[in-house]
Design a protein around this motif. Structure first.
Motif, PDB file in Angstrom:
ATOM      1  N   ILE A   1      44.694  49.588  30.735  1.00 36.59           N
ATOM      2  CA  ILE A   1      44.433  48.231  31.360  1.00 36.59           C
ATOM      3  C   ILE A   1      45.885  47.681  31.698  1.00 36.59           C
ATOM      4  O   ILE A   1      47.086  47.838  30.685  1.00 36.59           O
TER       5      ILE A   1
ATOM      6  N   ALA B   1      50.155  48.459  24.139  1.00 39.97           N
ATOM      7  CA  ALA B   1      49.695  47.834  22.430  1.00 39.97           C
ATOM      8  C   ALA B   1      48.422  48.970  22.834  1.00 39.97           C
ATOM      9  O   ALA B   1      47.205  49.204  23.895  1.00 39.97           O
TER      10      ALA B   1
ATOM     11  N   ASP C   1      44.331  48.892  21.068  1.00 39.50           N
ATOM     12  CA  ASP C   1      43.694  48.123  20.641  1.00 39.50           C
ATOM     13  C   ASP C   1      44.307  46.861  19.762  1.00 39.50           C
ATOM     14  O   ASP C   1      44.046  45.792  19.242  1.00 39.50           O
ATOM     15  N   GLN C   2      44.996  45.962  20.987  1.00 41.49           N
ATOM     16  CA  GLN C   2      45.996  45.025  21.187  1.00 41.49           C
ATOM     17  C   GLN C   2      46.759  44.658  19.755  1.00 41.49           C
ATOM     18  O   GLN C   2      46.776  43.943  19.295  1.00 41.49           O
TER      19      GLN C   2
ATOM     20  N   GLU D   1      41.316  51.369  23.718  1.00 42.94           N
ATOM     21  CA  GLU D   1      41.402  50.859  24.956  1.00 42.94           C
ATOM     22  C   GLU D   1      43.468  50.926  24.534  1.00 42.94           C
ATOM     23  O   GLU D   1      43.989  50.130  23.308  1.00 42.94           O
TER      24      GLU D   1
ATOM     25  N   ALA E   1      46.690  48.692  26.394  1.00 40.59           N
ATOM     26  CA  ALA E   1      47.382  47.669  27.441  1.00 40.59           C
ATOM     27  C   ALA E   1      49.067  48.763  27.613  1.00 40.59           C
ATOM     28  O   ALA E   1      49.335  48.955  26.399  1.00 40.59           O
TER      29      ALA E   1
END
Lengths: 83, 138
Positions: free
Chosen positions: A4, A56, A58-59, A73, A75
């Protein structure tokens, strides 16, 4: 790998999110960022200054030597300006 | 009490203060409100705020929990907006409550400082003729 992009990086690359096939020999964030710069001129333009990029997994913030292989994921974004 | 709200709609700081006062009994309450600034020479039309919702929620909750534990707070509340905002509109509000003022002041500053450098939000300013992403200032 789901990636993302946010803010200026999202604008330059022209995508909010995408799935990228990452070669097996790439395992750290630094290697990933370098690999992404090879995908096209817009990627190179958006990601060439590694000092101005935050990542990041996974957040959670991760550093350049982090092994991202277990992430769901990733980012990628410029320094934050909230508040 | 810990509460985090991330929303697009404008909020009313007075209503938030009253809402917290109705739920929390504390000797001290400190509130910080960050608003969209106006520029005199190149008039700002509006500001766009982009954010990473899941990560922002995680960071806000962990920061508020840390502040609550460190300063023994009775309440720690944070609201942050995204989307299109106009000059003078509130962007963010942080409210801290404790038995005495020093804890609320310190905790409030800690939360605001932390979110400025860590919360995944990005501002873009739109002027009459152009627009630009805001650079990070600490």
């Amino acid at each position: 790998m789901k990636i993302i992009y946010f803010a200026k990086i999202r604008e330059i690359i022209g995508k909010k999110t995408e799935k990228v096939d990452i070669p097996d020999n790439i395992s750290t964030i630094e290697q990933l960022l370098f690999y992404l710069t090879t995908l096209g001129e817009e990627y190179n333009h958006a990601l060439n200054d590694i000092n101005k990029i935050h990542v990041a997994c996974d957040q959670e913030y991760v550093g350049n030597d982090f092994n991202f292989k277990d992430c769901q994921e990733i980012a990628i974004f410029p320094p934050v300006t909230g508040g | 009490m810990i509460e985090v709200i991330i929303q697009e709609e404008i909020f009313n700081p007075k209503e938030i203060v009253e809402k917290i006062r109705a739920r929390v009994v504390a000797g001290a309450m400190v509130s910080f409100i960050g608003s969209v600034r106006e520029y005199s020479d190149d008039k700002l039309q509006f500001m766009e705020i982009e954010h990473y919702d899941e990560m922002a929620k995680k960071i806000f909750l962990s920061t508020l929990n840390q502040a609550k534990a460190q300063w023994d707070l009775k309440a720690c509340y944070l609201i942050h907006r995204y989307g299109k905002l106009y000059p003078n509109e509130p962007i963010v509000m942080v409210v801290t409550c404790s038995d005495h003022r020093k804890e609320s002041y310190k905790a409030n500053q800690f939360v605001v400082d932390y979110l400025k450098t860590n919360a995944p939000f990005w501002k873009k300013e739109h002027f009459k003729k152009d627009s630009k992403w805001v650079k990070q200032t600490v």
